[in-house]
Structure formats: C-alpha cells, structure tokens
Design a protein around this motif. Structure first.
Motif, PDB file in Angstrom:
ATOM      1  N   UNK A   1      -2.043  -1.954  15.514  1.00  0.00           N
ATOM      2  CA  UNK A   1      -1.349  -2.335  14.238  1.00  0.00           C
ATOM      3  C   UNK A   1      -2.120  -3.015  13.057  1.00  0.00           C
ATOM      4  N   UNK A   2      -3.228  -3.653  13.528  1.00  0.00           N
ATOM      5  CA  UNK A   2      -3.857  -4.467  12.544  1.00  0.00           C
ATOM      6  C   UNK A   2      -4.831  -3.375  11.688  1.00  0.00           C
ATOM      7  N   UNK A   3      -5.446  -2.308  12.673  1.00  0.00           N
ATOM      8  CA  UNK A   3      -6.351  -1.389  11.935  1.00  0.00           C
ATOM      9  C   UNK A   3      -5.490  -0.301  11.078  1.00  0.00           C
ATOM     10  N   UNK A   4      -4.114  -0.102  11.635  1.00  0.00           N
ATOM     11  CA  UNK A   4      -3.259   0.673  10.717  1.00  0.00           C
ATOM     12  C   UNK A   4      -2.948   0.025   9.494  1.00  0.00           C
ATOM     13  N   UNK A   5      -2.771  -1.235   9.479  1.00  0.00           N
ATOM     14  CA  UNK A   5      -2.135  -2.027   8.151  1.00  0.00           C
ATOM     15  C   UNK A   5      -3.352  -2.231   7.276  1.00  0.00           C
ATOM     16  N   UNK A   6      -4.671  -2.498   7.897  1.00  0.00           N
ATOM     17  CA  UNK A   6      -5.902  -2.474   6.998  1.00  0.00           C
ATOM     18  C   UNK A   6      -6.095  -1.321   6.202  1.00  0.00           C
ATOM     19  N   UNK A   7      -6.109  -0.122   6.960  1.00  0.00           N
ATOM     20  CA  UNK A   7      -6.350   1.245   6.525  1.00  0.00           C
ATOM     21  C   UNK A   7      -5.564   1.524   5.252  1.00  0.00           C
ATOM     22  N   UNK A   8      -4.081   1.267   5.785  1.00  0.00           N
ATOM     23  CA  UNK A   8      -3.124   1.597   4.511  1.00  0.00           C
ATOM     24  C   UNK A   8      -3.023   0.723   3.538  1.00  0.00           C
ATOM     25  N   UNK A   9      -3.707  -0.385   3.610  1.00  0.00           N
ATOM     26  CA  UNK A   9      -3.606  -1.453   2.348  1.00  0.00           C
ATOM     27  C   UNK A   9      -4.881  -0.985   1.327  1.00  0.00           C
ATOM     28  N   UNK A  10      -5.988  -0.875   2.128  1.00  0.00           N
ATOM     29  CA  UNK A  10      -7.195  -0.074   1.370  1.00  0.00           C
ATOM     30  C   UNK A  10      -7.339   1.124   0.794  1.00  0.00           C
ATOM     31  N   UNK A  11      -6.800   2.040   1.713  1.00  0.00           N
ATOM     32  CA  UNK A  11      -6.828   3.506   1.319  1.00  0.00           C
ATOM     33  C   UNK A  11      -5.657   3.922   0.570  1.00  0.00           C
ATOM     34  N   UNK A  12      -4.457   3.071   0.687  1.00  0.00           N
ATOM     35  CA  UNK A  12      -3.336   3.510   0.077  1.00  0.00           C
ATOM     36  C   UNK A  12      -2.622   4.949   0.467  1.00  0.00           C
ATOM     37  N   UNK A  13      -2.795   5.014   1.872  1.00  0.00           N
ATOM     38  CA  UNK A  13      -2.148   6.520   2.412  1.00  0.00           C
ATOM     39  C   UNK A  13      -1.215   5.980   3.308  1.00  0.00           C
ATOM     40  N   UNK A  14      -0.265   7.048   3.307  1.00  0.00           N
ATOM     41  CA  UNK A  14       1.163   6.986   3.985  1.00  0.00           C
ATOM     42  C   UNK A  14       0.859   7.071   5.577  1.00  0.00           C
ATOM     43  N   UNK A  15       1.533   6.251   6.322  1.00  0.00           N
ATOM     44  CA  UNK A  15       1.250   6.492   7.844  1.00  0.00           C
ATOM     45  C   UNK A  15       2.215   7.355   8.427  1.00  0.00           C
ATOM     46  N   UNK A  16       1.799   8.473   8.989  1.00  0.00           N
ATOM     47  CA  UNK A  16       2.510   9.368   9.809  1.00  0.00           C
ATOM     48  C   UNK A  16       2.780   8.891  11.191  1.00  0.00           C
TER      49      UNK A  16
END
Length: 566
Positions: A348-363
């Motif tokens: 969950x942490x990896x997903x949230x950090x990637x989403x915050x920095x890359x600005x990509x939607x999580x599918x």
C-alpha cells in the motif's frame, strides 16, 4: 552588422538541413523547410573543433554549461572563414581535430566535460555525448554496458526547437537505424588520478587507492551522465523488493521526476512520464500482492524489452517510512497527494508513493468479477508460461510472464474451447481473445472448468462477443469415442471413464493439481521459478509417458489371450 552565412547545414544530426548564420553576438540556425530557429549567445561558446563528419565537415561547439552543439555539412574551403569568425568574434580558436582511422577496437576512454571520448593513439575514434546516455550497467566483472536514449518519436530530433544538448535521446531520432547499446571491456585496476587526468583529477589520498578499472569507469559515467542519485535527493527508498519481471531483487529509489531500480547487476533509471499503466493485483494465494507498472518506452536489458514491471509483496509485511521531503515542498507540490509518514502494509505504501509522485491512476481488478473460489485472479497459461489472468474494468491483464495487457475496446470476440483428450478437456478449457482489425489473437489455456460461468457472466456484463465451442467439442468427442471399435470391445470400466465428464476421479486429480500449484506460489518456488517450471513440466511428461506405456502393454496382452482361446 557583419555576418557570415552557410547553407545546407545540419544541426545536431537533424534530418533536415538549414541555414546557419554567424554574427558577433552569436549564431543562429533555421531549418530550410520552416520551423523554430535555434540561437546561441556568444558568451556561451567555450570552444570549437573542426573535423570530418558524415555530411562533409563538422564544427563542434563546446558550451560553457557542459553541453555541445554539432553543425555538420560544411565544405573544406569553409575552414578559413570559420576560423576568423571564432577567433575575431568569439575569442576562441577553431581546433582542427583528426579522427583515428586505424579500425582498432581497443583504446582509451577519456571523460571530457560534455562527452566520453574513445581515443586510439591519442586521436578520437568516436565520442559519446553524456546527454545521449540513458543508463549504464556493470554487465560483468570487467564489462560496462552503456545504453543510449531512445526518442519518444521521430519528430523529437531535427527541428532545432530545443537547441544543442536538448535532452536525452533527441539526436537519436535522426536516422532509421540507431545505436542502442555499447559495451566496453575494461581489464585490470587503476586509480582515480590515472583515470581522470587533467582538470577533474582529484588530489586526495582516496585518488591514489587502486580499484577495479571497470567499477571506476562505471561510477564516473554514472556521475557525468547524471544517472541515479546525482539526479537529486531520494524522497523514499524501498529495499530488496522482489521483481518477477525482470526477475531479481531491486532497491527502489524514488526521486522527484524519476525512480531508480538498483540491483546486483543492473541499474535502471525510469522517468515517471514513461509510466502508462499502474495496477495492483491480489494474488489468488491470499498471501501476496503484485504491483504491475506498464512502461513506454519499455525497459531494456540487452536484447530483451520489458514493457511491464511486475513486483511481488507479502500481504502482511508492514513498513514505517518518513518521506525525505521538506514540509514546504510537501504542502506546495504534493498537498493531498502524499503524507509525511506512512505506517501501512508495504504494497500500500509503494502504491501511494508512486501515485503521489507519478500522478498515475491506480487500476484494480473489476468488482463485477470473482472466480469460482472468490478470487480476482484465475490460474491459466500462455503457451508454456503459467500465471494469472485478471479481469480489470477496461482490460485483461496476465502476469507475471509474459505480462500481457489487452483492452476490451480492442477485443473483437472471445472463443471458449476445449483442447486435448476427453479426460483433460473435461477438466480445463481455453479462451482465445481475437483482436479487432485482424491484429492477432491471444490464447489463455488450462483454465479450470469451474471458471467458465463466472467468465461468461462477466463478459456479458461488459458486452463482449462470446463464442462457445465447448459444447460442440464435447459432443464431437463423445461421438468419436462411441464410433471407436476399440472402445466397443473394451472393458465396461474403460467406457465409463471415457464417457464421464465429471466424477470423483476428476475431483481427485483436480485437488492434486491445486496442491501442486500452491507449492509453486511459495517464496522459494517464486525465487527459483525456472527450476520449478522445468520440474513441473518434467513430471507432467512422465505421467503422460506412463499412461501411454500402460495402454501399449494392455494392447499387446489382448491378442495373446485371443490366440490361447482360439
């Protein structure tokens, strides 16, 4: 105002020639077909070199800010005019540089201010601008691989819009064929002082210490080409993350505009803008989560391309991490996107950090679909590779290898079919996804028969065309079995076994398969997947071989009995 003009000049390996004009204030270049003009102020010119090049003679201008500008297409008689221009207006000499033409593939690598030069007998055989290097890896004990940037499209090069060192990969789009990787074999040991002769040579005690020459070359190139940590401070680091594609364990360093994968052999630097898809997929074993990242351009490892990264995390692995980020930056740029501290499961942490920095939607997998065992993933195979098929909201996703993404929009129809003999076909089925416009098809095989109804119901919800060939195949198999003369004379038990589509025997063999597959999902089997696959396929072939041998022995015994009675 004094001015010197030259026609048919190519800027930075551009596809189109243009007009080049020199004046006391600097020089400008404009493409002949129209477009943006490139200009350079005289105060930024630090040096110039004259040498033979692909389209005649080239003037290479060394910039004061560590970049270079290449102007190709001059004639030999232009040298005197250009020498006066650089001497009188820019207070620098136009140095005549002869290239090495011996054809040797050994020489000396020298790190300049803006490029890496490969010299043979003190003459450059070729130069590599740092701006064109995307990555470098230690490919072996004494071998360093240098990867060159790929342009995102062919229009990125040659329009002169962004100037000299216009960002990585801009020059590479000039030709149809391009160099994508080069490897240097660097034997022996050396010191920093010897390797970095001239201005950059350090004078401290550390510079005198001997170390592996290949490692020193690699470290220096990483620094000069601004690969990895030099690009800025890391906001977060995740250590020893298991990757299923490409296989191995990598540390993940998260930067402002890119992330880096650091492994024992390979290092990769990937821009966030290259991330096109981001998926989090729960594994059917209920012990792991997989994160799948789609990249364009794909990750390259030698001749192999990886359009998807697939990472695996334990479901219950918790982590506490503080982001290495100032409060001002967090509030200004990442407000409502990132938190200063995380205490959650690692995936969950990896997903949230990637989403915050890359600005990509999580599918995530579609909520409308659950397998027979109430899981999101279905066990199946692509050719000989086992994996899991997920039904997302807008696409199919097969992981881990080969990671395959098929959007529903590009799907023309889906065919259900049985492949194999009567017994195996009764337990499993295949689905074939046909692409629109004749773009090919993808087959997912060895799916448990219990998953047929959940899949059909989901395809109906998504409005996908489905053709079911399983009933036709089943009746054809049964008819063929009844017509077979051997079946007519065989024992009653054999007939029952041939006609049975379901039964306790099937259930038993199915449970055995499940136990076997569950073993493959343990940590050890994932780590040594190649060995697991080979052993699995071997055991399968042995079982098939033993069944065939048993049938042959039975057929040999039957005629002997008949001769005795006769």
């Amino acid at each position: 105002m004094a001015m010197e003009s030259f026609d048919n000049i190519y800027l930075d390996l551009s596809k189109e020639s243009g007009k080049c004009r020199f004046a006391e204030t600097g020089f400008g270049w404009k493409p002949s077909g129209g477009g943006d003009t490139f200009t350079l102020d005289h105060s930024n010119i630090g040096g110039a070199q004259w040498s033979r090049a692909s389209k005649g003679y080239e003037v290479k201008i060394l910039l004061r800010n560590s970049g270079i500008v290449q102007l190709d297409g001059f004639q030999q008689e232009d040298f005197e005019r250009l020498s006066k221009v650089f001497k009188n207006w820019y207070s620098t000499n136009l140095e005549h540089k002869e290239h090495a033409l011996r054809g040797w593939n050994w020489g000396k690598g020298e790190f300049g201010k803006a490029e890496l030069a490969f010299n043979v007998q003190n003459r450059p055989a070729f130069e590599i601008p740092y701006s064109e290097i995307s990555n470098t890896n230690l490919a072996g004990k004494n071998e360093v691989a240098v990867e060159f940037s790929l342009p995102t499209n062919g229009d990125d090069a040659g329009n002169g819009a962004l100037g000299g060192a216009r960002g990585k990969g801009k020059k590479a789009g000039a030709g149809k064929d391009q160099l994508v990787e080069m490897r240097f074999y660097i034997p022996g040991v050396t010191t920093k002082k010897e390797a970095l002769e001239g201005e950059d040579a350090p004078s401290d005690a550390e510079a005198e210490e001997e170390q592996n020459a290949a490692n020193l070359f690699y470290d220096t190139l990483m620094e000069k080409a601004e690969i990895g940590e030099v690009a800025g401070d890391t906001f977060a680091t995740f250590l020893d993350v298991l990757h299923l594609t490409p296989r191995g364990r990598f540390d993940i360093d998260m930067y402002e505009n890119s992330f880096r994968l650091r492994g024992k052999t390979y290092d990769y630097k990937i821009q966030y803008e290259a991330i096109k898809k981001f998926m989090i997929l729960p594994k059917p074993d209920e012990l792991h989560f997989m994160i799948c990242i789609g990249l364009d351009p794909p990750l390259r490892q030698g001749q192999t391309r990886y359009p998807f990264l697939v990472m695996q995390f334990k479901k219950d692995e918790e982590v506490s991490i503080d982001l290495n980020m100032t409060e001002e930056l967090l509030n200004e740029k990442y407000k409502d996107k990132l938190l200063p501290r995380y205490e959650q499961p690692l995936h969950q942490v990896v997903t949230q950090v990637f989403r915050g920095l890359a600005g990509k939607k999580v599918n995530q997998p579609a909520k409308d679909f659950l397998s027979h065992h109430q899981q999101f993933g279905i066990k199946c195979s692509i050719k000989a590779s086992e994996g899991f098929l997920y039904c997302l909201e807008k696409a199919f996703m097969f992981v881990p290898k080969p990671a395959t993404y098929i959007s529903y929009e590009q799907t023309a129809s889906i065919t259900f079919s049985r492949v194999g003999g009567a017994v195996s076909a009764s337990r499993t089925f295949d689905i074939t996804v046909h692409m629109k416009g004749g773009a090919g098809e993808s087959q997912f095989s060895n799916i448990n028969r219990e998953e047929q109804k959940p899949l059909e119901d989901f395809f109906k919800i998504k409005g996908l065309r489905v053709k079911n060939e399983m009933d036709e195949d089943g009746s054809a198999l049964l008819a063929a079995a009844l017509r077979d003369p051997d079946m007519a004379s065989s024992d009653e038990d054999d007939v029952v076994a041939a006609r049975a589509d379901r039964g306790s025997a099937d259930d038993d063999s199915e449970s055995q398969d499940e136990d076997f597959q569950e073993d493959s999902e343990s940590d050890v089997a994932e780590e040594y997947d190649s060995a697991h696959e080979s052993s699995g396929s071997g055991s399968g072939s042995e079982e098939e071989g033993s069944e065939e041998e048993a049938e042959e022995e039975e057929e040999e015994e039957r005629p002997k009995k008949k001769t005795k009675t006769g």
